[in-house]
Design a protein around this motif. Structure first.
Motif, PDB file in Angstrom:
ATOM      1  N   ARG A 244       0.829  -1.212   0.000  1.00 25.14           N
ATOM      2  CA  ARG A 244       0.000   0.000   0.000  1.00 25.14           C
ATOM      3  C   ARG A 244       0.860   1.256   0.000  1.00 25.14           C
ATOM      4  O   ARG A 244       0.397   2.327  -0.397  1.00 25.14           O
ATOM      5  CB  ARG A 244      -0.956  -0.011   1.199  1.00 25.14           C
ATOM      6  CG  ARG A 244      -2.013  -1.111   1.097  1.00 25.14           C
ATOM      7  CD  ARG A 244      -3.047  -1.043   2.217  1.00 25.14           C
ATOM      8  NE  ARG A 244      -3.932  -2.213   2.138  1.00 25.14           N
ATOM      9  CZ  ARG A 244      -3.946  -3.209   3.022  1.00 25.14           C
ATOM     10  NH1 ARG A 244      -3.124  -3.167   4.079  1.00 25.14           N
ATOM     11  NH2 ARG A 244      -4.769  -4.227   2.881  1.00 25.14           N
ATOM     12  N   LYS A 245       2.122   1.132   0.421  1.00 25.16           N
ATOM     13  CA  LYS A 245       3.052   2.276   0.420  1.00 25.16           C
ATOM     14  C   LYS A 245       3.933   2.298  -0.829  1.00 25.16           C
ATOM     15  O   LYS A 245       4.633   3.283  -1.077  1.00 25.16           O
ATOM     16  CB  LYS A 245       3.946   2.214   1.670  1.00 25.16           C
ATOM     17  CG  LYS A 245       3.193   2.371   2.979  1.00 25.16           C
ATOM     18  CD  LYS A 245       4.146   2.480   4.164  1.00 25.16           C
ATOM     19  CE  LYS A 245       4.748   1.145   4.550  1.00 25.16           C
ATOM     20  NZ  LYS A 245       5.621   1.238   5.750  1.00 25.16           N
ATOM     21  N   ASN A 246       3.900   1.205  -1.589  1.00 25.94           N
ATOM     22  CA  ASN A 246       4.762   1.076  -2.757  1.00 25.94           C
ATOM     23  C   ASN A 246       4.328   1.995  -3.895  1.00 25.94           C
ATOM     24  O   ASN A 246       3.143   2.130  -4.182  1.00 25.94           O
ATOM     25  CB  ASN A 246       4.744  -0.376  -3.246  1.00 25.94           C
ATOM     26  CG  ASN A 246       5.442  -0.543  -4.573  1.00 25.94           C
ATOM     27  OD1 ASN A 246       6.588  -0.138  -4.731  1.00 25.94           O
ATOM     28  ND2 ASN A 246       4.747  -1.129  -5.534  1.00 25.94           N
ATOM     29  N   LYS A 247       5.306   2.608  -4.549  1.00 23.69           N
ATOM     30  CA  LYS A 247       5.009   3.477  -5.699  1.00 23.69           C
ATOM     31  C   LYS A 247       5.665   2.965  -6.986  1.00 23.69           C
ATOM     32  O   LYS A 247       5.578   3.610  -8.027  1.00 23.69           O
ATOM     33  CB  LYS A 247       5.484   4.900  -5.403  1.00 23.69           C
ATOM     34  CG  LYS A 247       4.733   5.574  -4.250  1.00 23.69           C
ATOM     35  CD  LYS A 247       5.241   6.986  -4.007  1.00 23.69           C
ATOM     36  CE  LYS A 247       4.413   7.700  -2.953  1.00 23.69           C
ATOM     37  NZ  LYS A 247       4.483   7.064  -1.631  1.00 23.69           N
ATOM     38  N   LEU A 248       6.304   1.801  -6.907  1.00 26.50           N
ATOM     39  CA  LEU A 248       7.014   1.265  -8.067  1.00 26.50           C
ATOM     40  C   LEU A 248       6.126   0.328  -8.883  1.00 26.50           C
ATOM     41  O   LEU A 248       5.235  -0.326  -8.326  1.00 26.50           O
ATOM     42  CB  LEU A 248       8.257   0.497  -7.610  1.00 26.50           C
ATOM     43  CG  LEU A 248       9.362   1.325  -6.955  1.00 26.50           C
ATOM     44  CD1 LEU A 248      10.409   0.409  -6.347  1.00 26.50           C
ATOM     45  CD2 LEU A 248       9.999   2.262  -7.967  1.00 26.50           C
ATOM     46  N   PRO A 249       6.371   0.210 -10.187  1.00 25.63           N
ATOM     47  CA  PRO A 249       5.661  -0.783 -10.999  1.00 25.63           C
ATOM     48  C   PRO A 249       5.956  -2.183 -10.488  1.00 25.63           C
ATOM     49  O   PRO A 249       7.101  -2.502 -10.150  1.00 25.63           O
ATOM     50  CB  PRO A 249       6.256  -0.582 -12.401  1.00 25.63           C
ATOM     51  CG  PRO A 249       6.905   0.757 -12.370  1.00 25.63           C
ATOM     52  CD  PRO A 249       7.335   1.002 -10.973  1.00 25.63           C
ATOM     53  N   ILE A 250       4.929  -3.024 -10.421  1.00 23.85           N
ATOM     54  CA  ILE A 250       5.115  -4.368  -9.863  1.00 23.85           C
ATOM     55  C   ILE A 250       4.320  -5.401 -10.643  1.00 23.85           C
ATOM     56  O   ILE A 250       3.189  -5.138 -11.065  1.00 23.85           O
ATOM     57  CB  ILE A 250       4.761  -4.399  -8.363  1.00 23.85           C
ATOM     58  CG1 ILE A 250       5.054  -5.777  -7.737  1.00 23.85           C
ATOM     59  CG2 ILE A 250       3.324  -3.962  -8.117  1.00 23.85           C
ATOM     60  CD1 ILE A 250       5.080  -5.778  -6.217  1.00 23.85           C
ATOM     61  N   TYR A 251       4.955  -6.542 -10.849  1.00 21.62           N
ATOM     62  CA  TYR A 251       4.357  -7.657 -11.584  1.00 21.62           C
ATOM     63  C   TYR A 251       4.196  -8.820 -10.609  1.00 21.62           C
ATOM     64  O   TYR A 251       5.159  -9.271  -9.984  1.00 21.62           O
ATOM     65  CB  TYR A 251       5.272  -8.057 -12.741  1.00 21.62           C
ATOM     66  CG  TYR A 251       4.642  -8.877 -13.839  1.00 21.62           C
ATOM     67  CD1 TYR A 251       3.406  -9.507 -13.689  1.00 21.62           C
ATOM     68  CD2 TYR A 251       5.288  -9.034 -15.064  1.00 21.62           C
ATOM     69  CE1 TYR A 251       2.836 -10.245 -14.707  1.00 21.62           C
ATOM     70  CE2 TYR A 251       4.735  -9.773 -16.100  1.00 21.62           C
ATOM     71  CZ  TYR A 251       3.505 -10.374 -15.908  1.00 21.62           C
ATOM     72  OH  TYR A 251       2.937 -11.114 -16.925  1.00 21.62           O
ATOM     73  N   PHE A 252       2.961  -9.312 -10.483  1.00 20.82           N
ATOM     74  CA  PHE A 252       2.660 -10.435  -9.605  1.00 20.82           C
ATOM     75  C   PHE A 252       2.507 -11.707 -10.440  1.00 20.82           C
ATOM     76  O   PHE A 252       1.724 -11.739 -11.394  1.00 20.82           O
ATOM     77  CB  PHE A 252       1.349 -10.190  -8.848  1.00 20.82           C
ATOM     78  CG  PHE A 252       1.368  -8.974  -7.960  1.00 20.82           C
ATOM     79  CD1 PHE A 252       1.809  -9.056  -6.649  1.00 20.82           C
ATOM     80  CD2 PHE A 252       0.944  -7.742  -8.442  1.00 20.82           C
ATOM     81  CE1 PHE A 252       1.823  -7.950  -5.825  1.00 20.82           C
ATOM     82  CE2 PHE A 252       0.955  -6.619  -7.631  1.00 20.82           C
ATOM     83  CZ  PHE A 252       1.397  -6.724  -6.317  1.00 20.82           C
ATOM     84  N   ILE A 253       3.237 -12.759 -10.043  1.00 27.59           N
ATOM     85  CA  ILE A 253       3.160 -14.052 -10.714  1.00 27.59           C
ATOM     86  C   ILE A 253       2.827 -15.113  -9.664  1.00 27.59           C
ATOM     87  O   ILE A 253       3.346 -15.066  -8.542  1.00 27.59           O
ATOM     88  CB  ILE A 253       4.494 -14.392 -11.417  1.00 27.59           C
ATOM     89  CG1 ILE A 253       4.830 -13.345 -12.481  1.00 27.59           C
ATOM     90  CG2 ILE A 253       4.451 -15.786 -12.039  1.00 27.59           C
ATOM     91  CD1 ILE A 253       6.228 -13.489 -13.079  1.00 27.59           C
TER      92      ILE A 253
END
Length: 311
Positions: A244-253
């Motif tokens: 919820r604090k993350n601002k980076l692009p993220i890919y969930f696998i």
């Protein structure tokens, strides 16, 4: 002796017995989950074992350097392997390993990123490989160690470094937990594979699936015991809160047939994250098997994602 006094003694004995039982079970849960030992998820498919063996031999022979770091708290000496790209580059992927593993168990992923032209830094977490520590942190105390590894990359490779975070299983949870920290601008994107939504959630799931036990009181008493033994509160270890604090692009696998870290957790993690985000649930893959079941598609998807954000 009066009946009232006898009743009081019996009740007292029962309470002491109950507390002793809970205390013993809490210690057992801590030893079972947090102390390095034979992996819980130790059954490895023939396909994965064959690929890992080949890639571990490759890792043993590829040009690499040993890096060292001091843990963020507790003054532990940590070890990592740095594998430089064939051609000089400012792009580095940090690879976080899984539960009861070390960097060598990530050989297939290290090789994949090396083949894609990246430098790779693969740490041994606390209590793993050549790093010091007598407990497994499930990614929570480790997240601050990874911030230090990130800063070491920048110090050694320069301020123009571009860094991606990647992890599988516990490593997936680790990089999600890292995502909520204040990170240098050089960190550009994250890929997590098969990570859990929280330490508490994963241990609760294991209590039920392995021992058919309810969450309480053992999760709370085990948390007290772990805090005493290892010096950290695992109840605070939440991928969801950090995302919820993350601002980076993220890919969930995640594997759609994962029964070790249940597939529902990837949807919880995805929902907690802000855009930009992507998700890929490989329908038939078991725990941490997506790469081994779909190697070409996995490499294509992960490569495309990191290429988009590490310019």
């Amino acid at each position: 002796m009066s009946k009232k006094r006898i009743f009081g003694i019996v009740v007292g004995i029962l309470i002491v017995t109950l507390l002793a039982g809970i205390g013993g079970a809490s210690a057992y849960l801590y030893n079972f989950a947090f102390e390095p030992q034979k992996a819980l998820n130790s059954k490895v498919s023939i396909k994965k074992a064959k690929k890992q063996n080949t890639d571990k031999k490759w890792l043993n022979n590829v040009k690499q350097k040993s890096w060292n770091e001091i843990s963020a708290g507790q003054n532990l000496k940590l070890h990592a392997v740095y594998v430089p790209a064939k051609n000089e580059t400012n792009k580095t992927i940090i690879v976080a390993h899984g539960y009861q593993e070390n960097h060598k168990d990530m050989a297939s992923y290290i090789r994949m990123f090396h083949d894609l032209g990246y430098n790779v830094l693969a740490p041994d977490d606390r209590g793993a490989g050549q790093s010091q520590g007598k407990y497994i942190g499930f990614g929570w105390p480790d997240r601050l160690d990874y911030v230090k590894w990130i800063k070491q990359i920048i110090a050694k490779d320069g301020k123009n470094s571009e860094i991606g975070l990647f992890g599988v299983s516990m490593g997936g949870a680790t990089v999600m937990m890292v995502s909520g920290e204040k990170l240098p601008k050089q960190v550009k994107a994250i890929v997590e594979d098969a990570g859990y939504s929280s330490i508490e959630g994963e241990l609760t799931y294991e209590l039920k699936s392995r021992f058919n036990l309810p969450k309480e009181p053992l999760i709370t008493t085990a948390a007290w015991y772990a805090n005493f033994k290892a010096g950290f509160n695992f109840k605070a270890g939440s991928s969801l809160k950090q995302l919820r604090k993350n601002k980076l692009p993220i890919y969930f696998i995640h594997g759609g047939a994962d029964t070790f870290v249940p597939t529902k957790m990837v949807y919880q993690n995805y929902a907690a994250a802000q855009e930009p985000k992507k998700i890929w649930v490989a329908a038939k893959a078991g725990h941490a098997m997506t790469y081994y079941d779909y190697p070409n598609e996995y490499q294509r998807r992960v490569s495309h994602f990191f290429t988009e954000y590490l310019h």
